[in-house]
Scaffold this active site. Structure first.
Site, PDB file in Angstrom:
ATOM      1  N   THR A 150       0.849  -1.238  -0.055  1.00  0.00           N
ATOM      2  CA  THR A 150      -0.042   0.044   0.079  1.00  0.00           C
ATOM      3  C   THR A 150       0.973   1.282   0.021  1.00  0.00           C
ATOM      4  O   THR A 150       1.836   1.258   0.826  1.00  0.00           O
ATOM      5  CB  THR A 150      -0.883   0.069   1.103  1.00  0.00           C
ATOM      6  OG1 THR A 150      -1.558   1.518   1.268  1.00  0.00           O
ATOM      7  CG2 THR A 150      -0.411  -0.259   2.653  1.00  0.00           C
ATOM      8  N   ASP A 152      -0.217   3.787   0.803  1.00  0.00           N
ATOM      9  CA  ASP A 152      -0.430   4.746   2.338  1.00  0.00           C
ATOM     10  C   ASP A 152       0.469   4.397   3.553  1.00  0.00           C
ATOM     11  O   ASP A 152       0.510   5.066   4.466  1.00  0.00           O
ATOM     12  CB  ASP A 152      -1.867   4.414   2.837  1.00  0.00           C
ATOM     13  CG  ASP A 152      -2.795   4.979   1.772  1.00  0.00           C
ATOM     14  OD1 ASP A 152      -2.481   6.031   0.780  1.00  0.00           O
ATOM     15  OD2 ASP A 152      -3.959   4.409   1.866  1.00  0.00           O
TER      16      ASP A 152
END
EC number: 2.7.1.90
Length: 403
Positions: A150, A152
């Protein structure tokens, strides 16, 4: 356990690691267990439900190294949530009344999969664990070894998820192009919207990378080319308390002095305020199959730009999103090293029948290990107290406060 057939699957949004991780897994199995058959489900859990997979041939094994040069996913992704039966029925992936988890588990058994490698976020990997548990309860043993993907970087308890370093580097590169527009009009406001629904890591890291880049350049102030005009002037993250009035006053002073303002905005910043505003006006808030607010539809960048434009007296406003530019590029040198270490351990664990998600465990000394699925969670908040972030914010003159 004798491993005869291994399946690969990438799922969720793209990150600059998927192609390389797929290539790395194929290379590692070819190196240490060449007799193990490898298949790849196409488009993640979508392909698992539809039985759509390809076998990795000898020619494919030879070509695996090429995947390190590309972004995206050669085997395809999709956003399919196996616990959302209503959505799966609507999309024609399962029939009404069918338990999707049971259906997918039975497909894995029919396909003779001994090991499933999932490359995805917390939902991708924990769903794979649920499949394995179902199979175990029904007399079929399958090992699941996940890789954390990810941009993020918000998977608990993993220190660094695959692809996040590259995405931050590419977001900085994107800004280097976009912020070149700052003299295209008097009183120019530029909002660089960065992906990050619940975690501000990517925005923070991208802003630091860009700020560091600005600090290394040669400038010509006598000709109007100044560090001050090119630099970051504000960073807004979901983890920060944002005082719009105070920030508008500070940024107006910047605008008055140098003629432009450049903002790095995490797409998750201010979402609660936007949603509350929509609901108060009777608007329906658009959501995806996971129940997440569709950020592209509510457009946080445009909302923030509107708020600041009026308060700063901006004559021209530009909102640019770096998400798709940054998330589909190939892994950089840092991520390639991280991928290699994780892939090698993932294959060792698979052959040793040890299920879990590979990562540097923040709760146990940052050791690279196989982390139990029960400990994997999403939405890890970015720590805004980290010295590197605090130093960056101080250097651009912005005060940082948490919620």
């Amino acid at each position: 356990m004798t491993v005869r057939r291994v399946a690969l699957l990438t799922a969720g949004g793209f990150a600059p690691c998927l192609s390389s991780a797929v290539g790395g897994l194929i290379e590692r199995y070819t190196e240490v267990a060449p007799d193990v058959e490898i298949i790849a489900y196409q488009y993640g859990y979508h392909g698992l439900l539809t039985g759509n997979y390809v076998k990795i041939t000898d020619e494919g094994r030879k070509q695996a190294k090429i995947l390190h040069n590309y972004g995206g996913s050669p085997i395809g992704n999709s956003r399919v949530k196996l616990t959302n039966a209503k959505d799966l029925v609507k999309r024609g992936l399962v029939e009404e009344g069918v338990n999707p988890l049971e259906f997918a588990a039975n497909r894995l058994r029919e396909d003779g999969v001994d090991v499933l490698h999932t490359i995805g976020g917390d939902d991708t990997n924990t769903t794979a664990a649920d499949l394995a548990h179902y199979l175990e309860d029904n007399g079929y043993h399958m090992t699941v070894v996940g890789l954390p993907k990810t941009i993020d970087n918000d998977i608990i308890p993993i220190r660094q998820s695959l692809g996040a370093w590259t995405a931050a580097e590419e977001s900085s590169l994107f800004a280097q192009h976009v912020i070149g527009e700052h003299r295209s009009n008097p009183r120019m406001l530029i909002v660089h919207e960065v992906m990050g629904r619940n975690c501000g890591y990517l925005t923070a890291q991208a802003a630091k990378n860009y700020h560091d880049w600005v600090g290394k350049q040669e400038w010509a102030p006598a000709l109007g080319l100044t560090k001050e005009r090119w630099d970051v002037h504000a960073v807004f993250l979901p983890e920060m308390k944002i005082d719009l009035e105070a920030e508008a006053k500070r940024l107006k002073a910047v605008m008055d002095e140098i003629g432009n303002v450049n903002i790095f905005l995490s797409e998750g910043a201010g979402v609660d305020e936007i949603v509350a505003e929509m609901e108060a006006s009777g608007e329906e808030v658009p959501r995806d199959p996971f129940g997440h607010v569709r950020l592209d539809d509510i457009n946080p960048g445009a909302w923030f730009a509107k708020q600041f434009a009026a308060k700063l007296g901006a004559e021209k406003v530009m909102v640019q999103k770096s998400g798709y530019f940054s998330r589909a590029w190939h892994a950089n040198a840092e991520d390639l090293r991280l991928i290699k270490g994780m892939v090698d351990l993932a294959v060792d664990c698979a052959l040793g029948d040890k299920s879990g998600v590979i990562g540097h465990d923040e709760e146990n000394g940052d050791v690279l290990t196989n982390i139990a699925f029960a400990r994997i969670k999403g939405h890890k908040a970015f720590d805004i107290t980290q010295p590197w972030f605090q130093d960056t914010m101080k250097s651009i003159g912005q005060e940082v406060k948490g919620h």
